[in-house]
Design a protein around this motif. Structure first.
Motif, PDB file in Angstrom:
ATOM      1  N   LEU A  80      -0.212  -9.948  -1.886  1.00 41.82           N
ATOM      2  CA  LEU A  80       0.168 -11.346  -2.522  1.00 41.82           C
ATOM      3  C   LEU A  80       0.657 -10.904  -4.045  1.00 41.82           C
ATOM      4  O   LEU A  80      -0.183 -10.368  -4.854  1.00 41.82           O
ATOM      5  N   GLU A  81       1.775 -11.218  -4.419  1.00 39.85           N
ATOM      6  CA  GLU A  81       2.260 -10.923  -5.790  1.00 39.85           C
ATOM      7  C   GLU A  81       1.975 -11.946  -6.718  1.00 39.85           C
ATOM      8  O   GLU A  81       1.960 -13.041  -6.195  1.00 39.85           O
ATOM      9  N   GLU A  82       1.420 -11.541  -7.789  1.00 43.14           N
ATOM     10  CA  GLU A  82       1.151 -12.695  -8.885  1.00 43.14           C
ATOM     11  C   GLU A  82       2.122 -13.764  -8.834  1.00 43.14           C
ATOM     12  O   GLU A  82       3.450 -13.234  -9.141  1.00 43.14           O
ATOM     13  N   GLY A  83       1.859 -14.868  -8.809  1.00 40.38           N
ATOM     14  CA  GLY A  83       2.754 -15.934  -9.255  1.00 40.38           C
ATOM     15  C   GLY A  83       3.519 -16.452  -7.850  1.00 40.38           C
ATOM     16  O   GLY A  83       4.436 -17.234  -8.008  1.00 40.38           O
ATOM     17  N   GLN A  84       3.673 -15.557  -6.637  1.00 38.55           N
ATOM     18  CA  GLN A  84       4.210 -16.159  -5.566  1.00 38.55           C
ATOM     19  C   GLN A  84       3.221 -16.850  -4.381  1.00 38.55           C
ATOM     20  O   GLN A  84       1.989 -16.620  -4.713  1.00 38.55           O
ATOM     21  N   ALA A  85       3.663 -17.688  -3.630  1.00 36.99           N
ATOM     22  CA  ALA A  85       2.855 -18.185  -2.792  1.00 36.99           C
ATOM     23  C   ALA A  85       2.635 -17.719  -1.438  1.00 36.99           C
ATOM     24  O   ALA A  85       1.757 -17.731  -0.722  1.00 36.99           O
ATOM     25  N   ASP A  86       3.729 -16.911  -0.967  1.00 36.08           N
ATOM     26  CA  ASP A  86       3.840 -16.252   0.323  1.00 36.08           C
ATOM     27  C   ASP A  86       3.464 -14.700   0.400  1.00 36.08           C
ATOM     28  O   ASP A  86       4.030 -14.169  -0.170  1.00 36.08           O
ATOM     29  N   PRO A  87       2.465 -14.329   1.045  1.00 33.98           N
ATOM     30  CA  PRO A  87       2.109 -12.894   1.021  1.00 33.98           C
ATOM     31  C   PRO A  87       2.896 -12.506   2.202  1.00 33.98           C
ATOM     32  O   PRO A  87       3.417 -13.083   2.918  1.00 33.98           O
ATOM     33  N   ARG A  88       2.595 -11.009   2.150  1.00 29.21           N
ATOM     34  CA  ARG A  88       3.464 -10.148   3.150  1.00 29.21           C
ATOM     35  C   ARG A  88       2.062  -9.527   3.862  1.00 29.21           C
ATOM     36  O   ARG A  88       1.161  -9.173   3.144  1.00 29.21           O
ATOM     37  N   TYR A  89       2.566  -9.333   5.122  1.00 30.53           N
ATOM     38  CA  TYR A  89       1.562  -8.943   5.983  1.00 30.53           C
ATOM     39  C   TYR A  89       1.668  -7.311   6.545  1.00 30.53           C
ATOM     40  O   TYR A  89       2.826  -6.899   6.600  1.00 30.53           O
ATOM     41  N   PHE A  90       0.506  -6.488   6.327  1.00 30.47           N
ATOM     42  CA  PHE A  90       0.712  -5.175   6.895  1.00 30.47           C
ATOM     43  C   PHE A  90      -0.302  -4.890   7.691  1.00 30.47           C
ATOM     44  O   PHE A  90      -1.338  -5.237   7.723  1.00 30.47           O
ATOM     45  N   SER A  91      -0.085  -4.255   9.176  1.00 31.62           N
ATOM     46  CA  SER A  91      -1.078  -3.924   9.878  1.00 31.62           C
ATOM     47  C   SER A  91      -0.961  -2.496  10.721  1.00 31.62           C
ATOM     48  O   SER A  91      -0.027  -2.055  10.784  1.00 31.62           O
ATOM     49  N   ARG A  92      -2.254  -1.983  10.878  1.00 29.74           N
ATOM     50  CA  ARG A  92      -2.212  -0.850  11.865  1.00 29.74           C
ATOM     51  C   ARG A  92      -1.905  -1.116  13.342  1.00 29.74           C
ATOM     52  O   ARG A  92      -1.420  -0.260  13.891  1.00 29.74           O
ATOM     53  N   ASP A  93      -1.990  -2.468  13.695  1.00 28.81           N
ATOM     54  CA  ASP A  93      -1.806  -2.751  15.101  1.00 28.81           C
ATOM     55  C   ASP A  93      -0.395  -3.353  15.037  1.00 28.81           C
ATOM     56  O   ASP A  93       0.326  -3.215  14.144  1.00 28.81           O
ATOM     57  N   LEU A  94       0.044  -3.795  16.316  1.00 29.15           N
ATOM     58  CA  LEU A  94       1.385  -4.334  16.154  1.00 29.15           C
ATOM     59  C   LEU A  94       1.261  -5.683  15.609  1.00 29.15           C
ATOM     60  O   LEU A  94       0.136  -6.420  15.610  1.00 29.15           O
ATOM     61  N   MET A  95       2.148  -5.976  14.624  1.00 31.63           N
ATOM     62  CA  MET A  95       2.181  -7.213  13.990  1.00 31.63           C
ATOM     63  C   MET A  95       3.658  -7.722  13.626  1.00 31.63           C
ATOM     64  O   MET A  95       4.647  -7.116  13.437  1.00 31.63           O
ATOM     65  N   CYS A  96       3.472  -9.257  13.418  1.00 31.10           N
ATOM     66  CA  CYS A  96       4.910  -9.920  13.193  1.00 31.10           C
ATOM     67  C   CYS A  96       5.099  -9.915  11.712  1.00 31.10           C
ATOM     68  O   CYS A  96       4.252 -10.407  11.116  1.00 31.10           O
ATOM     69  N   PRO A  97       6.210  -9.307  11.297  1.00 33.40           N
ATOM     70  CA  PRO A  97       6.404  -9.242   9.774  1.00 33.40           C
ATOM     71  C   PRO A  97       6.311 -10.671   9.079  1.00 33.40           C
ATOM     72  O   PRO A  97       5.976 -10.795   7.974  1.00 33.40           O
ATOM     73  N   THR A  98       6.709 -11.556   9.894  1.00 26.29           N
ATOM     74  CA  THR A  98       6.823 -13.059   9.223  1.00 26.29           C
ATOM     75  C   THR A  98       5.499 -13.710   9.118  1.00 26.29           C
ATOM     76  O   THR A  98       5.192 -13.992   8.178  1.00 26.29           O
ATOM     77  N   SER A  99       5.065 -14.038  10.444  1.00 26.32           N
ATOM     78  CA  SER A  99       3.915 -14.744  10.692  1.00 26.32           C
ATOM     79  C   SER A  99       2.507 -14.191  10.381  1.00 26.32           C
ATOM     80  O   SER A  99       1.509 -14.708  10.066  1.00 26.32           O
TER      81      SER A  99
END
Length: 957
Positions: free
Chosen positions: A241-260
């Protein structure tokens, strides 16, 4: 090449009715054993050769392993030489479990699961985007490039959209040394006693680290540790989560949906199995259907009141706790128990069905004070559901099932798998879509698949696809192109199940094995016969010996060696009357040979019946593959339903017509497949379905008990003077209850001697010498015969013996008329073949007084019947129709089809290509149809018959 012995030599076989025969069977050839039904074909093939092969195989095990297998008795044969490992492919070997499907039996589904686990692309079920997965190094690289010189928070998600106050969780996080958490998008310090609103759903993440991303080595090292910690706490997922932003970005070792940010676990073959908790749909546990309570079955007639029995499960009003609760609900919602159900307010109906808890006050009319009432009512629907799911009693579950409907699972829509598993795709198809295709379509899909996969996938999938293709090819070779992989094995016919096992065996590519098949052509249209024979020849050509017990003309003519057993059935059979090539058989002029050469034949009727002019019309059938079919069944005729395997005959008759008629005349509970309407049921009195399921599961069941003739015989014995003096009742002459039976063997006639480490041995009971009854019972004689002597009589003998007792004579005469005169009254049901069991059922129904207005349904009655037996059976059925009854037969056998008054041909192909009425009318009208496969073979049959009739006439002149 290993030098095997050339032949299998059987010396002195005496099993069942075999008369001490010697037979030589050539190895690595296609050998057909034929002969009348009950002549001893199965006794030779299965009870002698297969049983001995099986016994020798088990003897190779250690003594320790053998004790768990139970013993196998040595068949009554002097010796068998040249025997190789034996595999029997019988008709009744498929599993009845709802979890067993065509895909699981043939192992094609197992390979599909492996293919999807290794080569499928995952897509998000929220956004439909392709899922991504990263290694820790890739995540670090992405953070360093995308967030350079920015301040970021690295978060580990631990709670996602769940309710609770989470006080203990916050304490635990604090103890691990973390100081901040992000709750519902807001970063907070962890304080003592911290908790959140327990009734709202929350998202909670641990703040693992807050740092500014630079290009320095320190940042690199710190990021590596942070990512490790975050992955550990967040179950292989982290958020940035970038300072000042509301929406975080996800990262995963498993399969993951980049948006949700939703992630799937790494796929394994189990992920796609509907029998494993990892893959099955949680709502229906991988069955594809669930039972839901049907409101209309609980309130069948809304015009009557609750008091008059408007609630079906409760019945009419009685003083009980349930009705007391309903009275309380009636007071709360202002209605009377005498009001019609349709007048009861909506909210009251909701409480009645689904239950409710509340307290309310009312003025008591009698006492003039206010009283408090409490409703604590489970609801009828919930009670029924609870009984169905939790009850240990079968009868209670059956009761609950009466008010429920079997519906396709609303969560997985019948695909049996969980949502995640259905979002793995190969070439835009998920595994459930592939399992729904019929095998011909599936073959096309896999033939074009290699070009659609990219480089890496292609290398991984190559071997698996090769395996799947060969297995599919074998299924096509045995004529099963119309089945789909998700078809339950429960719904397969005997012949289909057998051909699936055959395809599996060809797929295993074993060599030097002896295969024994029991009538593999059952349920197979003449068109597909050729394919089946080619498959058997392929098995032979790779170096196996194939023995087939068969009555099919094509199979006999294509065999390398034919053994004909006869001359008659039962005691009058059990001898070899011909062995050699098919040509030798024709020269020997046995009964089988006469039918093959055409010297004997089942004649085509001179004229067809007109019927009684009334019809049953069934319209708008759409079950399985039926394409909105409307069919007219003319009454008072013999109707044949024909068509290639899988065209929809059984769906139309067994799954649609019979359940409708059964429900109409006898309140049957089976739900018919979807249809629009049916007319003409008033023209018929009752419906009788005669199928091939076995008549008894235990050795205590026999033809005499099943047909009910034994009860009459027992009553007759009680009327003898000696029995009357002794006061014996019919129970005295039963071998299933105490009193008259021999107690040493409990009426079984045999005793099991358990031998440790050796097979159990069955010996004749030494007390009663196999007679089943005790001395006192056997002293009662009728015409010089005891009850045990009567059980040992063949039906032929018994017909003469009881000719003066009409009740007994009528039942025995019908058993004799359907061609079963050779079986003994006390023969164990478990030793009867499928065709014999079906004819005993037929005899049981025929011996009842018919109304001259009955609708009989027979599903392939010629199974296991020789040409001569078919002639006898058809005479019995002809007599039934002559009395005014209607007989409907589902059949592939041309000898039967040519005798019909009215044929309904369904096609054109099996599976998706079927489900339409191709032709209807008399055989003479059908053969004019150019598109029907049945017409093609019927033309040949009737043509050949006319030729042979002309030749016979010429000879006589």
């Amino acid at each position: 090449m290993i030098n095997y012995e050339e032949n299998i030599e059987v010396k002195g076989a005496r099993v069942h009715n075999l008369k001490n025969i010697d037979v030589t069977i050539p190895r690595e050839k296609l050998v057909v054993i034929t002969g009348l039904s009950g002549s001893g074909k199965s006794s030779l093939a299965f009870d002698t050769i297969y049983a001995e092969g099986q016994r020798r195989y088990i003897e190779t095990f250690s003594a320790y392993a053998r004790q768990f297998l139970g013993g196998l008795e040595r068949p009554d044969v002097d010796k068998i030489d040249g025997l190789s490992p034996v595999i029997a492919i019988e008709q009744k070997t498929t599993s009845k479990s709802p979890r067993s499907t065509v895909g699981t039996i043939t192992e094609v589904y197992d390979f599909l699961r492996l293919l999807f686990a290794r080569a499928a692309d995952a897509y998000s079920y929220v956004t439909g985007e392709k899922m991504v997965s990263y290694s820790d190094e890739q995540i670090k690289g992405l953070i360093k490039t995308d967030y350079v010189d920015k301040k970021i928070n690295v978060l580990a998600p631990i709670i996602k959209s769940r309710k609770g106050h989470y006080r203990e969780l916050f304490e635990q996080i604090g103890k691990q040394g973390f100081v901040k958490v992000r709750v519902d998008g807001e970063i907070k310090d962890i304080v003592k006693g911290m908790k959140v609103d327990r009734y709202k759903t929350h998202d909670i993440e641990i703040v693992i680290d807050r740092l500014k991303v630079t290009d320095s080595e320190d940042t690199d090292k710190r990021l590596t540790e942070t990512i490790n910690t975050a992955m550990y706490s967040g179950n292989d997922v982290l958020m940035v989560l970038e300072e000042g932003q509301a929406d975080p970005r996800y990262f995963s070792r498993d399969l993951m949906c980049p948006t949700s940010g939703i992630s799937y676990p790494t796929p394994e073959p189990n992920t796609f199995s509907f029998n494993s908790p990892k893959g099955m749909c949680p709502h229906c546990s991988g069955l594809g259907h669930v039972y839901e309570v049907n409101e209309n079955k609980i309130f069948p007639n809304r015009k009557i009141s609750i008091k008059a029995g408007g609630i079906a499960p409760l019945g009419e009003y009685k003083k009980s706790w349930a009705f007391k609760q309903i009275e309380t609900i009636a007071q709360r919602y202002n209605f009377e128990l005498t009001d019609p159900i349709e007048k009861i307010p909506e909210e009251a109906m909701d409480v009645l069905l689904n239950g409710g808890k509340e307290s309310f006050e009312l003025d008591s009319k009698t006492l003039g004070v206010r009283r408090t009432y409490t409703i604590d009512y489970e609801g009828i629907a919930n009670f029924i559901k609870h009984q169905f799911n939790e009850s240990g009693s079968t009868s209670i579950r059956r009761w609950a099932k009466e008010y429920m409907d079997k519906i396709i699972c609303p969560t997985c829509h019948g695909s049996r798998l969980r949502t995640e598993s259905l979002n793995f795709k190969i070439s835009d198809k998920n595994i459930a879509e592939l399992a729904q295709m019929d095998i011909a379509e599936l073959a096309d899909f896999f033939n074009g698949l290699n070009q659609k996969l990219d480089g890496n996938q292609q290398i991984i999938a190559e071997e698996i696809i090769k395996e799947i293709r060969t297995r599919i090819r074998f299924l096509l070779d045995v004529g099963l192109d119309y089945l789909s992989l998700n078809r339950g094995s429960k719904s397969l016919s005997g012949g289909e199940a057998q051909r699936i096992r055959l395809a599996t065996q060809i797929g295993s590519q074993l060599v030097g094995v002896l295969y024994i098949l029991d009538e593999p052509s059952i349920g197979l249209h003449q068109r597909d016969n050729n394919r089946l024979i080619r498959s058997l020849e392929a098995l032979r050509d790779i170096g196996n010996s194939v023995i087939v017990v068969e009555h099919d003309r094509d199979m006999i003519e294509r065999a390398d060696h034919v053994i004909d057993i006869g001359p008659k059935a039962g005691r009058h059979g059990g001898e070899i009357i011909s062995e050699g090539s098919p040509q030798d058989l024709k020269d020997h002029h046995t009964l089988t040979a006469d039918y093959i050469t055409g010297d004997k034949q089942i004649p085509v009727p001179k004229k067809r019946r007109k019927g009684n002019g009334k019809n049953i019309v069934l319209s708008g059938c759409t079950g399985n593959n039926l394409k909105n079919v409307t069919v007219q069944f003319p009454l008072g005729k013999m109707i044949g339903v024909t068509g290639v395997s899988g065209s929809g005959k059984s769906t139309l008759i067994n799954e649609t017509l019979y359940p409708i008629m059964n429900a109409h005349y006898f309140n049957g509970v089976k739900k018919p497949m979807p249809y629009k309407k049916i007319t003409g049921l008033q023209h018929i009195d009752k419906v009788i379905d005669i199928n091939q399921s076995p008549i008894g599961r235990t050795p205590r069941s026999n033809p005499a008990t099943y047909t009910g003739v034994f009860s009459e015989i027992r009553s007759l014995f009680t009327k003898t003077p000696e029995a009357a003096i002794r006061g014996y009742k019919p129970g005295r002459f039963s071998f299933n209850v105490k009193g008259g039976r021999c107690e040493t063997c409990q009426g079984g006639g045999l005793r099991v001697i358990e031998m440790n480490f050796l097979p159990d041995v069955y010996v004749e009971c030494e007390t009663c010498n196999g007679k089943r009854f005790n001395r006192e019972t056997l002293e009662i004689r009728y015409k010089g015969k005891s009850i045990a002597d009567v059980l040992e009589m063949t039906v032929d003998d018994a017909v003469d013996f009881f000719e003066n007792i009409p009740k007994i004579y009528r039942k025995l005469k019908t058993i004799k008329d359907v061609g079963l005169g050779y079986i003994s009254l006390g023969q164990q049901s478990t030793t009867l073949s499928g065709g014999e069991a079906q004819r005993i059922k037929l005899a049981t129904e025929l011996s009842k007084r018919d109304t001259g207005n009955t609708f009989y349904i027979l599903d392939e009655p010629t199974t296991g019947l020789h040409f001569e037996d078919i002639r006898v059976l058809m005479e019995v059925l002809e007599r039934l129709v002559d009395k005014g009854n209607t007989v409907l037969i589902i059949e592939h056998n041309m000898d039967v089809i040519k005798m019909m008054d009215h044929i309904i041909d369904i096609g054109y192909e099996g599976g998706r290509g079927g489900g339409m009425v191709v032709a209807k009318g008399t055989p003479e009208e059908i053969i004019k149809n150019q598109k029907s496969y049945t017409a093609e073979f019927l033309r040949l049959e009737i043509g050949q018959q006319n030729e042979k009739a002309k030749m016979a006439l010429a000879r006589d002149k």
